[in-house]
Design a protein around this motif. Sequence first.
Motif, PDB file in Angstrom:
ATOM      1  N   GLN A 187      -0.776   6.832  -0.230  1.00  0.00           N
ATOM      2  CA  GLN A 187      -0.364   7.084  -1.756  1.00  0.00           C
ATOM      3  C   GLN A 187      -0.633   7.861  -2.568  1.00  0.00           C
ATOM      4  O   GLN A 187      -0.370   7.978  -3.580  1.00  0.00           O
ATOM      5  CB  GLN A 187      -2.078   6.315  -1.118  1.00  0.00           C
ATOM      6  N   ASP A 195      -3.204   6.810  13.540  1.00  0.00           N
ATOM      7  CA  ASP A 195      -4.397   6.561  12.087  1.00  0.00           C
ATOM      8  C   ASP A 195      -3.504   6.727  11.419  1.00  0.00           C
ATOM      9  O   ASP A 195      -3.149   6.858  10.697  1.00  0.00           O
ATOM     10  CB  ASP A 195      -4.762   9.063  11.924  1.00  0.00           C
ATOM     11  N   HIS A 196      -3.048   5.170  11.585  1.00  0.00           N
ATOM     12  CA  HIS A 196      -2.337   4.821  10.649  1.00  0.00           C
ATOM     13  C   HIS A 196      -3.118   4.691   8.834  1.00  0.00           C
ATOM     14  O   HIS A 196      -2.780   4.422   7.694  1.00  0.00           O
ATOM     15  CB  HIS A 196      -2.360   3.596  10.807  1.00  0.00           C
ATOM     16  N   ASP A 197      -4.379   4.768   9.154  1.00  0.00           N
ATOM     17  CA  ASP A 197      -5.397   4.786   7.746  1.00  0.00           C
ATOM     18  C   ASP A 197      -5.357   5.719   6.915  1.00  0.00           C
ATOM     19  O   ASP A 197      -4.790   6.616   5.542  1.00  0.00           O
ATOM     20  CB  ASP A 197      -6.724   4.317   7.561  1.00  0.00           C
ATOM     21  N   GLY A 198      -5.421   7.217   7.843  1.00  0.00           N
ATOM     22  CA  GLY A 198      -5.150   8.270   7.304  1.00  0.00           C
ATOM     23  C   GLY A 198      -3.552   8.753   6.535  1.00  0.00           C
ATOM     24  O   GLY A 198      -3.649   9.103   5.107  1.00  0.00           O
ATOM     25  N   ASP A 225       0.379  -1.234   0.072  1.00  0.00           N
ATOM     26  CA  ASP A 225       0.057   0.177  -0.248  1.00  0.00           C
ATOM     27  C   ASP A 225       1.337   1.445   0.211  1.00  0.00           C
ATOM     28  O   ASP A 225       0.332   2.109  -0.554  1.00  0.00           O
ATOM     29  CB  ASP A 225      -0.700   0.396   1.304  1.00  0.00           C
ATOM     30  N   ASP A 267       0.552   8.772  11.478  1.00  0.00           N
ATOM     31  CA  ASP A 267       1.021   7.926  11.745  1.00  0.00           C
ATOM     32  C   ASP A 267       1.293   7.435  13.515  1.00  0.00           C
ATOM     33  O   ASP A 267       1.184   6.129  14.067  1.00  0.00           O
ATOM     34  CB  ASP A 267       2.588   7.302  11.402  1.00  0.00           C
ATOM     35  N   MET A 326      -1.820   6.119   5.886  1.00  0.00           N
ATOM     36  CA  MET A 326      -1.436   5.377   4.212  1.00  0.00           C
ATOM     37  C   MET A 326      -2.200   6.209   2.944  1.00  0.00           C
ATOM     38  O   MET A 326      -1.459   6.384   1.454  1.00  0.00           O
ATOM     39  CB  MET A 326      -2.513   3.947   4.262  1.00  0.00           C
ATOM     40  N   ARG A 327      -3.479   6.489   3.948  1.00  0.00           N
ATOM     41  CA  ARG A 327      -3.640   7.854   1.871  1.00  0.00           C
ATOM     42  C   ARG A 327      -3.683   8.833   1.461  1.00  0.00           C
ATOM     43  O   ARG A 327      -3.116   9.148   0.180  1.00  0.00           O
ATOM     44  CB  ARG A 327      -5.356   7.930   2.335  1.00  0.00           C
TER      45      ARG A 327
END
Length: 423
Positions: A412, A403-406, A20, A399, A408-409
């Motif tokens: 990306q 907020d690992h999803d944020g 990702d 991180d 990652m976005r």
Amino acid sequence: MSTATHIEALLKARIGLDADAIGSGAVERAVRERSHAVQAADTQAYWNLLHGTAGEFQALIEAVVVPETWFFRHREALLALGRFAAERAFADGTRALRVLSLPCSTGEEPYSIAMALLDAGVPAARFCIDAVDISARALARARQGEYGANAFRSGPLDFRDRYFTAGPAGYALDPRVRAQVRLLQGNLVDPDLLAGEPPYDFVFCRNLLIYFAAPDQRRAVQTLARLTMADGLLFVGPAEASLLSAQGMVPVGLPLTFAFRKPSPRATPAAIAHPPQGARMAAPPRLPRSPVPARPVVRPAPAPGTPAATVMPGHAHASELARIAGMADRGELEAAGAACQALLDRIGTDAGAAGAWCMQGVLHDAAGRTAQAHAAYRKALYLDPAHQESLYHLAALLDTEGDHDGAMRLRQRAQRHTRKHHG
């Protein structure tokens, strides 16, 4: 789970690569390339070959890992290293300094380290550099010591005149510099990496941890700490500083170098990660006057893969940002922040304001003002949604806050911009 997902999971388990972080498309392209090379009918057939053909997994790694580096890419950190190394070498007249560079890619970073130490007056007999990379192909190119124009993307280029010989195929590195570097194949995810080696005075690991998943990041930092001497320094990338702080490593107090040391044995990790409000950071070690080249324009370190044109500002505010960065580099954080704010008050949303807001974010970050850093990076991204330095810095903050999803976005987004630029 699809075969492609199984391959991504295998890369994550073996080398720590988070698909990702680089975009699943990069892995898919590498699998297509290797499938075509070994004449596999489909992805499932390639999966079978991957497990049954000697050397194929390494070939896949070579296809996934695309080196993006150049000489003196992180000049401010290299010049600081030269001064620290000179101080240590001249204080101890017998011991040879040990330096580690990983990943070393095609050699530009470890050879830059060697040149920086030589320019700082450290005798060749007083230091050695171990350079580690997972890619055998990259190491083979590093051993050749021959480079094209793409390896010299950032000025000044005075070092090229001193340490390279121009030829029809490019520039050949001086054998004296090559002799300072030992090239080794290794994997940071391996907990036994360099287990038989004594620790190093200085460790460079910049812009690698951002490609790892959170558990692998923590294990990698532990390995890097093991490889660093008790009084040594560990240099990381700007988007990785929060990862080290979260595990108790202490910034040395030289902004924009992203250098860390191990905590004092008397300090607890919690006290280091969350110092009392108002506590002052200890002053960095005194730096001697040493024969290093004149300080160049200093700016937030480029994110991995950032094209040179995007990190060498050509707008009217470049000289002012350089002056502010110079103040920060001398440890004058508050003065640099005030000067940066004055610049922002003057230019508003003018061209180049995104870079100024990113600089302000770095200064807030270095001073521990997380909320203000958040706001500055987001302002930069409002003005320039593809501003890579801000994307990576803000991802690191997210991180740290869980907020690992944020995060990652954001990474990306940065990778999509890189792929678009490179076609």
